[in-house]
Every structure is written in C-alpha cells, then in structure tokens.
Design a protein around this motif. Structure first.
Motif, PDB file in Angstrom:
ATOM      1  N   ALA A   1       0.791  -1.208   0.072  1.00 24.48           N
ATOM      2  CA  ALA A   1      -0.010   0.138  -0.015  1.00 24.48           C
ATOM      3  C   ALA A   1       0.677   1.443   0.114  1.00 24.48           C
ATOM      4  O   ALA A   1       0.372   2.161  -0.429  1.00 24.48           O
ATOM      5  N   LEU A   2       2.135   1.359   0.368  1.00 24.74           N
ATOM      6  CA  LEU A   2       3.140   2.303   0.293  1.00 24.74           C
ATOM      7  C   LEU A   2       3.763   2.464  -0.966  1.00 24.74           C
ATOM      8  O   LEU A   2       4.912   2.182  -1.184  1.00 24.74           O
ATOM      9  N   THR A   3       2.754   2.992  -2.131  1.00 21.82           N
ATOM     10  CA  THR A   3       3.268   3.035  -3.275  1.00 21.82           C
ATOM     11  C   THR A   3       4.486   3.564  -3.797  1.00 21.82           C
ATOM     12  O   THR A   3       5.267   3.253  -4.522  1.00 21.82           O
ATOM     13  N   LEU A   4       4.605   4.776  -3.255  1.00 23.52           N
ATOM     14  CA  LEU A   4       5.663   5.666  -3.325  1.00 23.52           C
ATOM     15  C   LEU A   4       6.811   5.857  -2.419  1.00 23.52           C
ATOM     16  O   LEU A   4       7.787   6.526  -2.323  1.00 23.52           O
ATOM     17  N   SER A   5       6.628   4.905  -1.436  1.00 29.90           N
ATOM     18  CA  SER A   5       7.671   4.766  -0.266  1.00 29.90           C
ATOM     19  C   SER A   5       8.165   3.341  -0.060  1.00 29.90           C
ATOM     20  O   SER A   5       7.662   2.408   0.226  1.00 29.90           O
ATOM     21  N   PRO A   6       9.391   3.327  -0.506  1.00 30.51           N
ATOM     22  CA  PRO A   6      10.166   2.049  -0.356  1.00 30.51           C
ATOM     23  C   PRO A   6      10.097   1.701   0.809  1.00 30.51           C
ATOM     24  O   PRO A   6      10.315   2.416   1.716  1.00 30.51           O
ATOM     25  N   ALA A   7       9.799   0.501   1.291  1.00 34.14           N
ATOM     26  CA  ALA A   7       9.599  -0.152   2.594  1.00 34.14           C
ATOM     27  C   ALA A   7      10.074  -1.509   2.617  1.00 34.14           C
ATOM     28  O   ALA A   7       9.962  -2.229   1.596  1.00 34.14           O
ATOM     29  N   ILE A   8      10.772  -2.045   3.642  1.00 34.26           N
ATOM     30  CA  ILE A   8      11.391  -3.229   3.764  1.00 34.26           C
ATOM     31  C   ILE A   8      11.185  -3.927   5.282  1.00 34.26           C
ATOM     32  O   ILE A   8      10.880  -3.311   6.072  1.00 34.26           O
ATOM     33  N   VAL A   9      11.080  -5.059   5.334  1.00 36.87           N
ATOM     34  CA  VAL A   9      10.948  -5.869   6.740  1.00 36.87           C
ATOM     35  C   VAL A   9      12.268  -6.536   6.671  1.00 36.87           C
ATOM     36  O   VAL A   9      12.719  -7.465   5.943  1.00 36.87           O
ATOM     37  N   LYS A  10      13.121  -6.407   7.971  1.00 35.08           N
ATOM     38  CA  LYS A  10      14.358  -6.950   8.093  1.00 35.08           C
ATOM     39  C   LYS A  10      14.634  -7.639   9.333  1.00 35.08           C
ATOM     40  O   LYS A  10      13.676  -7.418  10.399  1.00 35.08           O
ATOM     41  N   THR A  11      15.115  -8.736   9.460  1.00 33.99           N
ATOM     42  CA  THR A  11      15.558  -9.108  10.678  1.00 33.99           C
ATOM     43  C   THR A  11      16.543  -8.671  11.649  1.00 33.99           C
ATOM     44  O   THR A  11      17.348  -7.771  11.134  1.00 33.99           O
ATOM     45  N   PRO A  12      16.947  -8.931  12.610  1.00 37.28           N
ATOM     46  CA  PRO A  12      17.909  -8.415  13.655  1.00 37.28           C
ATOM     47  C   PRO A  12      19.408  -8.353  13.080  1.00 37.28           C
ATOM     48  O   PRO A  12      20.179  -7.645  13.220  1.00 37.28           O
TER      49      PRO A  12
ATOM     50  N   VAL B   1      17.967   8.254 -12.333  1.00 35.02           N
ATOM     51  CA  VAL B   1      17.256   9.574 -12.221  1.00 35.02           C
ATOM     52  C   VAL B   1      18.119  10.389 -11.116  1.00 35.02           C
ATOM     53  O   VAL B   1      17.366  11.787 -10.876  1.00 35.02           O
ATOM     54  N   GLY B   2      19.249  10.091 -10.849  1.00 34.81           N
ATOM     55  CA  GLY B   2      19.942  11.031  -9.775  1.00 34.81           C
ATOM     56  C   GLY B   2      19.727  10.823  -8.478  1.00 34.81           C
ATOM     57  O   GLY B   2      19.138   9.653  -7.867  1.00 34.81           O
ATOM     58  N   VAL B   3      19.958  12.024  -7.719  1.00 31.25           N
ATOM     59  CA  VAL B   3      19.880  11.937  -6.320  1.00 31.25           C
ATOM     60  C   VAL B   3      18.289  12.040  -5.728  1.00 31.25           C
ATOM     61  O   VAL B   3      17.728  12.945  -6.476  1.00 31.25           O
TER      62      VAL B   3
ATOM     63  N   VAL C   1      10.720   8.603  -7.902  1.00 36.83           N
ATOM     64  CA  VAL C   1      10.088   7.190  -7.504  1.00 36.83           C
ATOM     65  C   VAL C   1       9.131   6.795  -8.368  1.00 36.83           C
ATOM     66  O   VAL C   1       9.205   5.667  -8.999  1.00 36.83           O
ATOM     67  N   ARG C   2       8.172   7.581  -8.830  1.00 36.36           N
ATOM     68  CA  ARG C   2       7.192   7.055  -9.875  1.00 36.36           C
ATOM     69  C   ARG C   2       7.758   6.865 -11.239  1.00 36.36           C
ATOM     70  O   ARG C   2       7.327   5.887 -11.798  1.00 36.36           O
ATOM     71  N   ARG C   3       8.659   7.594 -11.516  1.00 36.28           N
ATOM     72  CA  ARG C   3       9.529   7.320 -12.804  1.00 36.28           C
ATOM     73  C   ARG C   3      10.146   5.876 -12.734  1.00 36.28           C
ATOM     74  O   ARG C   3      10.205   5.344 -13.772  1.00 36.28           O
ATOM     75  N   LEU C   4      10.948   5.741 -11.578  1.00 36.26           N
ATOM     76  CA  LEU C   4      11.577   4.355 -11.598  1.00 36.26           C
ATOM     77  C   LEU C   4      10.629   3.324 -11.484  1.00 36.26           C
ATOM     78  O   LEU C   4      10.774   2.308 -12.043  1.00 36.26           O
ATOM     79  N   LEU C   5       9.315   3.447 -10.641  1.00 36.87           N
ATOM     80  CA  LEU C   5       8.287   2.235 -11.060  1.00 36.87           C
ATOM     81  C   LEU C   5       7.663   2.150 -12.228  1.00 36.87           C
ATOM     82  O   LEU C   5       7.669   0.784 -12.613  1.00 36.87           O
ATOM     83  N   ALA C   6       7.580   3.217 -13.107  1.00 42.77           N
ATOM     84  CA  ALA C   6       7.230   3.093 -14.324  1.00 42.77           C
ATOM     85  C   ALA C   6       8.223   2.170 -15.334  1.00 42.77           C
ATOM     86  O   ALA C   6       7.955   1.405 -16.213  1.00 42.77           O
ATOM     87  N   LEU C   7       9.524   2.527 -15.031  1.00 38.49           N
ATOM     88  CA  LEU C   7      10.475   2.144 -15.991  1.00 38.49           C
ATOM     89  C   LEU C   7      10.602   0.471 -15.593  1.00 38.49           C
ATOM     90  O   LEU C   7      10.709  -0.200 -16.256  1.00 38.49           O
ATOM     91  N   ARG C   8      10.310   0.254 -14.257  1.00 42.03           N
ATOM     92  CA  ARG C   8      10.388  -1.163 -14.035  1.00 42.03           C
ATOM     93  C   ARG C   8       9.374  -1.927 -14.229  1.00 42.03           C
ATOM     94  O   ARG C   8       9.449  -3.042 -14.845  1.00 42.03           O
ATOM     95  N   GLU C   9       8.136  -1.404 -14.371  1.00 45.51           N
ATOM     96  CA  GLU C   9       6.748  -1.899 -14.881  1.00 45.51           C
ATOM     97  C   GLU C   9       7.330  -2.200 -16.449  1.00 45.51           C
ATOM     98  O   GLU C   9       6.822  -3.326 -16.908  1.00 45.51           O
ATOM     99  N   GLN C  10       7.885  -1.495 -17.235  1.00 41.24           N
ATOM    100  CA  GLN C  10       8.206  -1.793 -18.259  1.00 41.24           C
ATOM    101  C   GLN C  10       9.462  -2.722 -18.691  1.00 41.24           C
ATOM    102  O   GLN C  10       9.949  -2.667 -19.798  1.00 41.24           O
ATOM    103  N   GLN C  11      10.088  -2.855 -17.611  1.00 44.47           N
ATOM    104  CA  GLN C  11      10.997  -4.118 -17.611  1.00 44.47           C
ATOM    105  C   GLN C  11      12.407  -3.289 -18.280  1.00 44.47           C
ATOM    106  O   GLN C  11      13.231  -3.945 -18.868  1.00 44.47           O
ATOM    107  N   LEU C  12      12.423  -1.853 -18.138  1.00 44.55           N
ATOM    108  CA  LEU C  12      13.719  -1.056 -18.610  1.00 44.55           C
ATOM    109  C   LEU C  12      14.627  -0.843 -17.681  1.00 44.55           C
ATOM    110  O   LEU C  12      15.695  -0.429 -17.946  1.00 44.55           O
ATOM    111  N   ILE C  13      14.579  -1.240 -16.399  1.00 48.52           N
ATOM    112  CA  ILE C  13      15.510  -1.311 -15.453  1.00 48.52           C
ATOM    113  C   ILE C  13      15.339  -2.501 -14.475  1.00 48.52           C
ATOM    114  O   ILE C  13      14.427  -3.173 -14.443  1.00 48.52           O
TER     115      ILE C  13
END
Length: 279
Positions: free
Chosen positions: A115-126, A233-235, A267-279
């Motif tokens: 649901a966090l579409t534009l916020s990178p989120a991960i779950v990690k162990t200790p 996309v830079g910084v 972030v939106r641009r990178l998601l679009a590129l990933r959807e198109q399998q360009l990155i």
C-alpha cells in the motif's frame, strides 16, 4: 476492594482460577475456590507447592525465566498472556520462541508494504536479512527478488556490492551508521553463533567493515534522512523511520518517505521503468 496481592501474584491467581479442573482430569469434589489449586499448578510446573504459594503471595525471591516459562505452560497461557507474565515478573518480555510459521511475513503485513506505493519499505531481521519488500523498494533500493535469500543482507550489500555502495550519497557516513546500528541489533538476535559467522564473513570480504566493527560503536536505527544516487534519475531524498512489528519482535519495518514532490516523481518514474522492464 483492592487486591492485596502484588501484580504478579494477582495475575497468577486469576489465570489459575480460570482453568477448569475437569479439563485436566482432576476431581471436582470439595473445591472451595474455582479453578486449579496452587499445588496442582505447582505439580504441572514441576516446582514446590510451597514455593509457588510464596510466588503468588509475593514472598521469597524472583523466579528464574525457565521456571516462569514452565508456570506459563502449566497455566496454558497464550503468547500474549505469557509476555504479560514476564513483563510483570521482570519488566521485559520473554525471549522470543521460534515457531514453524516464522519464515517471512504475513500476507497482511505484505499488503501494508504494497500500500506504500511511493515509499520504499522493507522488513528486516535483527541480522539485517531482508525478508519482505514492496515494489518501490525493488525499484529504488535493491531488487531483492533477483537475489538468493542468503544474499539479501543489507550489511553485506553495503560493504560488498559495488552497485549498492555507489548508490550511497555519503558512503563513509552510511557505513559507520550501518555498522553501529547493526551491532546493536545483532546483540538482540538471539543467535550469537549466526551473528559471529556473518561478521566473520563480511570482515573477510571487506577490510573497511572489519575496521569499523573493531570500534564497538552502537547506535539506534530510529529515524533520519537518506539520500541515494540512482544511476537513472540521480539523487533522491528520503526521510526514513523504523518500526517494530507487533507480535514479531524479531522483525523491523523500515519506511523511506520521499522528502519532496520532486523525489516522489523520481520514485514514480523508476516504478514506471520497472513496470516496462527497462530497469
């Protein structure tokens, strides 16, 4: 009327009195109070009836964790009730018990990540193994799905993966922070042998990690600002926050919130590129 027993004793008595003796095959005759007798709980927990009576009354010394765990089992406590028992006795939760279903995260938690579409989120162990992530994390941070599970370790990636290293806006500062916070988390991991093996492996691959590890610095992950240098996309600037996962003290959730509308657009641009399998 105020309960004269201390909180631990009052809770033990309440749980004991809620149990049905018939469910344990115990005789129901001449019971002046509901539930199990103290000596019956003591027998189930393999402790002295006198000592258990003193425990309920707040007399004598504190129980050991092993004995308190046996009492929790004798009283048929749920995981939440067992945690409450330990909090009353020691002021802290018990060491987490591994269960068969402890691999990865629940579908509900994964839906929260997604649901966090534009916020990178991960779950990690200790030990900083990534066990779940969302599409934004795959597009911006690392496509963990392309890595074998044993390769999804953040510390290993920071120090041993040239692409991840190059993406850090200030790698030296990030490296110091990662080692100090990882040290704090590793001490809570509950598996010293596994933690030591991971440290040895990364030290053998990275003299920089080995040097920083010898500093013995400890920090909390908490929250802060992170900037990534993405080759497309830079910084991109983020504000990050770390959260514990309720019911899973072995897992931590980290969310990276874009700092500005421009960062969101990247972030939106990178998601679009990933959807198109360009990155």
């Amino acid at each position: 009327m105020t309960d004269a027993l201390p909180p631990l004793g009052s809770y033990l008595r309440d749980r004991r009195e809620r149990l049905d003796p018939a469910a344990f095959g115990l005789p129901m005759t001449r019971r002046r109070t509901p539930g199990l007798r103290r000596e019956e709980v003591a027998q189930r927990a393999h402790v002295s009836p006198t000592w258990y009576t003193w425990l309920e009354q707040g007399r004598g010394g504190a129980p050991s964790e092993v004995v308190l765990d046996r009492i929790a089992t004798a009283l048929l406590l749920t995981d939440v009730e067992r945690e409450h028992l330990f909090l009353l006795a020691f002021g802290r939760p018990p060491e987490r018990r591994a269960t068969e279903g402890d691999v990865g995260v629940t579908p509900r938690l994964q839906r929260v990540l997604d649901a966090l579409t534009l916020s990178p989120a991960i779950v990690k162990t200790p030990l900083w193994d990534v066990v779940a992530w969302n599409a934004a994390a795959a597009a911006v941070l690392t496509d963990y799905g392309q890595l074998a599970p044993e390769q999804r370790n953040i510390v290993r990636l920071i120090f041993c993966d040239p692409r991840v290293r190059a993406a850090q806006d200030d790698w030296e500062s990030v490296a110091r922070f990662v080692v100090a916070t990882f040290r704090a988390d590793a001490a809570r991991a509950g598996d010293p042998a596994k933690a030591e093996a991971l440290v040895r492996d990364i030290s053998a691959r990275s003299p920089e990690f080995e040097a920083l590890w010898r500093n013995h610095e400890v920090l909390a992950f908490g929250e802060g600002i992170k900037r990534l240098r993405h080759p497309v996309v830079g910084v991109i600037g983020f504000e990050y926050s770390a959260f514990s996962v309720d019911g899973r003290p072995d897992l931590g959730l980290v969310v990276y919130q874009p700092m500005s509308a421009q960062d969101e657009e990247q972030v939106r641009r990178l998601l679009a590129l990933r959807e198109q399998q360009l990155i």
